[in-house]
Design a protein around this motif. Structure first.
Motif, PDB file in Angstrom:
ATOM      1  N   UNK A  18       1.140  -1.598   0.137  1.00 45.26           N
ATOM      2  CA  UNK A  18       0.218   0.272   0.033  1.00 45.26           C
ATOM      3  C   UNK A  18       0.722   1.386  -0.488  1.00 45.26           C
ATOM      4  N   UNK A  19       2.489   1.643   0.772  1.00 43.95           N
ATOM      5  CA  UNK A  19       3.404   2.487   0.573  1.00 43.95           C
ATOM      6  C   UNK A  19       3.733   3.177  -0.284  1.00 43.95           C
ATOM      7  N   UNK A  25       1.990   6.792  -6.886  1.00 42.22           N
ATOM      8  CA  UNK A  25       0.490   7.453  -7.311  1.00 42.22           C
ATOM      9  C   UNK A  25       1.196   9.048  -6.739  1.00 42.22           C
ATOM     10  N   UNK A  26       1.630   9.182  -5.764  1.00 37.43           N
ATOM     11  CA  UNK A  26       1.591  10.479  -5.595  1.00 37.43           C
ATOM     12  C   UNK A  26       3.099  11.111  -6.721  1.00 37.43           C
ATOM     13  N   UNK A  30       2.481  14.325  -8.929  1.00 36.00           N
ATOM     14  CA  UNK A  30       3.200  15.308  -9.040  1.00 36.00           C
ATOM     15  C   UNK A  30       3.952  15.656 -10.506  1.00 36.00           C
ATOM     16  N   UNK A  31       4.766  14.641 -10.935  1.00 35.72           N
ATOM     17  CA  UNK A  31       5.023  14.498 -12.824  1.00 35.72           C
ATOM     18  C   UNK A  31       4.008  15.388 -13.099  1.00 35.72           C
TER      19      UNK A  31
END
Length: 103
Positions: A18-19, A25-26, A30-31
């Motif tokens: 999950x991490x 996803x983050x 951001x990209x």
């Protein structure tokens, strides 16, 4: 390994997965957020420069609108074009453009 040990290991693996998914996803957000914002933003209108405004007003003055140009400048709080706040350039030009050539 005991049944509780297996369950604890599985829970830890799920948390790690999950991490990793959250980190991915983050990173993607951001990209691509800066690219999306740039692509969707409308093209900015180029700022008018003193020289551009001066050229239009000089032509209007040359064809007989000197008094009207002077009045427009005073309307925007300036005696000379060089004293005019650049935020008024667009409005001033819009009003000057409607002046008809004197013939």
């Amino acid at each position: 390994m005991s049944k509780m040990g297996d369950i604890a290991a599985t829970i830890e693996e799920l948390r790690n997965a999950a991490a990793a998914i959250n980190d991915a996803a983050n990173w993607l957000a951001e990209a691509f957020s800066s690219t999306d914002a740039t692509a969707k933003a409308p093209a900015a209108e180029p700022a008018l420069k003193l020289e551009d405004v001066r050229a239009v007003l000089a032509e209007k003055s040359r064809v007989g609108h000197t008094a009207e140009i002077r009045s427009l400048l005073q309307k925007y709080g300036a005696d000379r074009l060089s004293q005019l706040d650049p935020s008024y350039y667009k409005s001033l030009l819009a009003e000057a453009e409607v002046l008809k050539d004197a013939t």
